[in-house]
Scaffold this motif. Structure first.
Motif, mmCIF file in Angstrom:
data_model
loop_
_atom_site.group_PDB
_atom_site.id
_atom_site.type_symbol
_atom_site.label_atom_id
_atom_site.label_comp_id
_atom_site.label_asym_id
_atom_site.label_seq_id
_atom_site.Cartn_x
_atom_site.Cartn_y
_atom_site.Cartn_z
ATOM 1 N N ALA A 1 -8.825 17.571 29.129
ATOM 2 C CA ALA A 1 -7.980 18.516 28.396
ATOM 3 C C ALA A 1 -8.484 19.942 28.582
ATOM 4 O O ALA A 1 -9.673 20.183 28.826
ATOM 5 C CB ALA A 1 -7.952 18.160 26.920
ATOM 6 N N ASP A 2 -7.568 20.918 28.444
ATOM 7 C CA ASP A 2 -7.993 22.312 28.510
ATOM 8 C C ASP A 2 -8.530 22.759 27.157
ATOM 9 O O ASP A 2 -8.506 22.018 26.168
ATOM 10 C CB ASP A 2 -6.854 23.215 28.984
ATOM 11 N N GLU B 1 -7.533 24.939 24.870
ATOM 12 C CA GLU B 1 -6.578 24.989 23.759
ATOM 13 C C GLU B 1 -6.317 23.596 23.202
ATOM 14 O O GLU B 1 -6.321 23.386 21.979
ATOM 15 C CB GLU B 1 -5.254 25.617 24.216
ATOM 16 N N MET B 2 -6.102 22.641 24.083
ATOM 17 C CA MET B 2 -5.807 21.289 23.636
ATOM 18 C C MET B 2 -7.007 20.668 22.932
ATOM 19 O O MET B 2 -6.860 20.010 21.892
ATOM 20 C CB MET B 2 -5.368 20.426 24.820
ATOM 21 N N ARG B 3 -8.201 20.868 23.472
ATOM 22 C CA ARG B 3 -9.387 20.308 22.829
ATOM 23 C C ARG B 3 -9.551 20.863 21.421
ATOM 24 O O ARG B 3 -9.890 20.137 20.484
ATOM 25 C CB ARG B 3 -10.641 20.592 23.659
ATOM 26 N N HIS B 4 -9.291 22.166 21.252
ATOM 27 C CA HIS B 4 -9.396 22.773 19.922
ATOM 28 C C HIS B 4 -8.380 22.159 18.974
ATOM 29 O O HIS B 4 -8.704 21.774 17.843
ATOM 30 C CB HIS B 4 -9.180 24.285 20.003
ATOM 31 N N ASN B 5 -7.137 22.045 19.424
ATOM 32 C CA ASN B 5 -6.086 21.532 18.551
ATOM 33 C C ASN B 5 -6.265 20.055 18.228
ATOM 34 O O ASN B 5 -5.870 19.603 17.155
ATOM 35 C CB ASN B 5 -4.716 21.762 19.188
ATOM 36 N N ILE B 6 -6.868 19.296 19.147
ATOM 37 C CA ILE B 6 -7.134 17.882 18.885
ATOM 38 C C ILE B 6 -8.169 17.735 17.771
ATOM 39 O O ILE B 6 -8.066 16.836 16.931
ATOM 40 C CB ILE B 6 -7.593 17.171 20.173
ATOM 41 N N GLY B 7 -9.128 18.613 17.730
ATOM 42 C CA GLY B 7 -10.162 18.531 16.696
ATOM 43 C C GLY B 7 -9.821 19.242 15.404
ATOM 44 O O GLY B 7 -10.568 19.147 14.426
ATOM 45 N N ALA C 1 3.898 16.792 35.749
ATOM 46 C CA ALA C 1 2.665 16.108 35.363
ATOM 47 C C ALA C 1 2.776 15.748 33.886
ATOM 48 O O ALA C 1 3.670 16.216 33.175
ATOM 49 C CB ALA C 1 1.437 16.987 35.617
ATOM 50 N N ALA C 2 1.857 14.910 33.431
ATOM 51 C CA ALA C 2 1.875 14.480 32.034
ATOM 52 C C ALA C 2 0.448 14.195 31.579
ATOM 53 O O ALA C 2 -0.458 13.957 32.388
ATOM 54 C CB ALA C 2 2.746 13.239 31.856
ATOM 55 N N TRP C 3 0.280 14.216 30.265
ATOM 56 C CA TRP C 3 -0.969 13.793 29.640
ATOM 57 C C TRP C 3 -0.767 12.361 29.155
ATOM 58 O O TRP C 3 0.110 12.095 28.343
ATOM 59 C CB TRP C 3 -1.326 14.696 28.464
#
Length: 654
Positions: free
Chosen positions: A40-41, A43-49, A226-228
């Motif tokens: 994950a980038d 931004e995504m890592r921050h929002n996941i946590g 692409a997708a996650w």
């Protein structure tokens, strides 16, 4: 001519049933815990946590349903014009239950033939089918099986609007859903607004979950290359579309296991998602830009995934989900500033595209063909204009109240008035005092009389997790005030203060509720012996309260006391003993005592756990454990399909 009317819908129904009276202090949240975010980038890592909650408090769990169905009438609202007929299930979160394209007679959604709760939501009970409106925190929303406030109003151009709204208690926000079908519209328009009345930033989450029929000729398309990918291994992977591992994931009947795919849509592209059959026809969903994410969920073709589909509906009714949300993935929360209002408009309708193009082996050709047809059906400029037009009637007061939701918004209005805080300021979404009921009564007493009282022999009807109630509870004292004060401390993670408050509650008046809370705290903090002691004290005061018996049994089994569990189960009445969760507990405890015959008898008679959880392994693990324990006596038997809810085929031997 656009029309809005009320009617009823008769469905084979398993009622949601009573709530579990034991507050979910340290659990009941969603499965979507991410263990590996390395791809994950930032931004995504921050929002996941960010914004994770320790439980679904202040809501209580909804686990009182069964698998027994009988015909029942459900109140619904119907919006209709010359092209579409939309049916909303008012008693189940305002879910869009059906969307029919009238010229063709085609049902665009997966319309479940039954009303069958199952354990997939934050509070347990959840329904498959239609379009579900999810707010607050990761998972299926706390209001998914609750009625919403519902009203009729009229736009300035004469179009009737179905308005639904509620006060969401985890985040303390108001959300409002305005659905309308203008006379000449080819799409159902849904305008959504979330209002944060607080003076602090709150984590926010929204996903519109759309169920559509699944078939071998159906392909899911979105404007991404692409997708996650996220599945039950709890890792997130960035993959290319459409076939990263040789299997075209956009054709869901080709995938073995259940998984989530979040489309990685570039910022400059239009936001939409569709599921099209061999003729190039199917439902399309699009929105204005705030609704950024798009997702595909599939159950997979493994035995467990197919079983889940039938468990949620009936054989022969397979579905997949296409979803739309605020964040790029469903694993994230976004910060919503103090006082902010977020609005967007969604559109739902029939897309008709060139079948050869949308089913092309060239992915770019396929997605561009779908978008070309969408641009003809509903240009982005027209959708943006609808969002702008809504600003002129979004705060318009309702013409007529059609259905009532909870009294929590009215209680919050009273609390704010008493403390001198600003009102909720949602004139178009009122919370009248007439909605106040028994759940709010103790808190009104606390607000206006400085005390909170109830029968200590009965579980409290409701709870709070908002620290704003802390000072009032401290000033009130009494066993119930201390019980609720401990709950507030537990929710904020102050375990020492929670323990002290619950112990004080016991000193003022011994109740099973305080003992039970102390037991869950001890279990949560890693003291099984103390937890077992507290559960024993609670059971002495409420020996036949089934949720307490089952919850304590789980701890006692983990602590190595299966004989004690069996003794408790034998005190239950015949009806309680016959429930699936009790039968599973009896079988597990019997196996742990070495009584393989008793365990085997229960397994072979059949154990149907109505509230088995998505991702729960209890049934197949018990079967295999019994097989291992008797392998020297009888040859191993294959896992019965009734016990196979495995989400990954890698679980095949465990």
């Amino acid at each position: 001519m656009s029309e809005l009317r009320l009617t009823t819908l008769t469905l084979p129904t398993a009622a949601v049933g009573p709530v579990n009276p034991l507050p979910p202090l340290f659990g009941g949240a969603d499965l979507h815990q991410v263990e590996d975010t390395s791809q994950a980038d930032e931004e995504m890592r921050h929002n996941i946590g960010y914004g994770r909650v320790p439980s679904v408090m202040p809501y209580l769990m909804q686990d009182g349903y069964t698998r027994e169905r009988a015909p029942a009438e459900h109140p619904v609202a119907v919006l209709e014009n010359a092209t579409l007929r939309a049916t909303f299930l008012l008693g189940a979160g305002g879910r869009l239950w059906s969307l029919i394209h009238k010229p063709t007679g085609r049902e665009l959604l997966f319309r479940n033939p039954v009303f069958q709760p199952a354990n997939l939501a934050l509070r347990g009970a959840w329904l498959a089918g239609g379009v579900e409106w999810n707010i607050a925190t990761i998972g299926h929303t706390p209001t998914t099986c609750e009625p919403l406030h519902t009203a009729r109003l009229t736009r300035p151009d004469g179009t009737p609007v179905l308005r639904m709204w509620e006060y969401e208690r985890i985040r303390g926000v108001v959300y409002q859903i305005d659905a309308h079908l203008p006379d000449d519209s080819q799409v159902l328009l849904v305008h959504i607004r979330i209002t944060n009345p607080r003076d602090t930033t709150v984590p926010m989450y929204w996903w519109s979950n759309i169920a559509v029929p699944e078939a071998p000729d159906v392909r899911v398309l979105a404007p991404a290359d692409a997708a996650w990918q996220f599945s039950y291994d709890r890792r997130i992977h960035h993959i290319d579309l459409p076939a990263p591992h040789g299997t075209d994931l956009t054709r869901t009947t080709r995938s073995r296991d259940a998984a989530d795919y979040f489309f990685d849509i570039p910022d400059h592209r239009r936001h939409w998602i569709t599921a099209l059959d061999a003729s190039g026809r199917g439902l399309v969903q699009t929105s204005t830009r705030r609704l950024r994410g798009r997702k595909l969920f599939l159950w997979g073709q493994g035995e467990g995934g197919r079983h889940w589909q039938e468990w949620l509906s009936e054989p022969g009714h397979a579905y997949l989900e296409i979803q739309a949300g605020l964040a790029r993935t469903q694993l994230e929360h976004l910060p919503m500033p103090a006082g902010a209002q977020w609005s967007w408009t969604e559109a739902y309708g029939l897309l008709e595209a060139d079948p050869d193009a949308v089913h092309s082996t060239d992915w770019t050709t396929a997605r561009e063909a779908a978008q070309h047809s969408l641009d003809q059906l509903l240009p982005q400029s027209a959708l943006d204009a609808e969002l702008q037009a809504a600003t002129h009637w979004i705060d318009q007061q309702p013409d007529e109240i059609l259905h009532t939701g909870s009294g929590w918004g009215a209680l919050e209005h009273h609390r704010r008035t008493k403390t001198g805080e600003a009102p909720l300021s949602t004139p178009g979404a009122p919370f009248p005092d007439t909605t106040l009921g028994p759940e709010q009564a103790p808190w009104l007493e606390l607000l206006h009389h400085g005390r909170i009282t109830a029968d200590p022999g009965r579980a409290p009807a409701s709870h709070q997790s908002d620290p704003a109630w802390g000072d009032l509870l401290r000033a009130a004292d009494g066993w119930l005030a201390q019980l609720h004060l401990g709950t507030l401390h537990a929710h904020t993670g102050d375990h020492q203060a929670a323990r002290k408050a619950w112990q004080h509650s016991l000193e003022l008046h011994p109740t099973p509720w305080a003992w039970r809370n102390l037991a869950t705290l001890a279990a949560h903090t890693g003291d099984p012996d103390e937890a077992a002691h507290a559960y024993r004290q609670a059971l002495q005061l409420a020996p036949t309260l089934l949720p307490l018996v089952l919850e304590s049994a789980g701890l006692l089994l983990r602590a190595g006391h299966p004989h004690e569990v069996l003794e408790h189960l034998e005190t239950l009445d015949t009806t309680q003993r016959a429930t699936g969760r009790v039968r599973w507990t009896e079988a597990r405890a019997a196996l742990d005592t070495g009584d393989t015959d008793r365990c085997g008898r229960l397994l072979h008679e059949g154990i149907e756990v109505a509230d088995i959880r998505e991702g729960e392994n209890s049934l197949h693990e018990l079967w295999f454990a019994h097989q291992r324990a008797t392998s020297d006596i009888t040859p191993g038997l294959p896992l019965p399909r009734a016990y196979d809810f495995r989400m990954l085929t890698a679980d095949a031997t465990s």
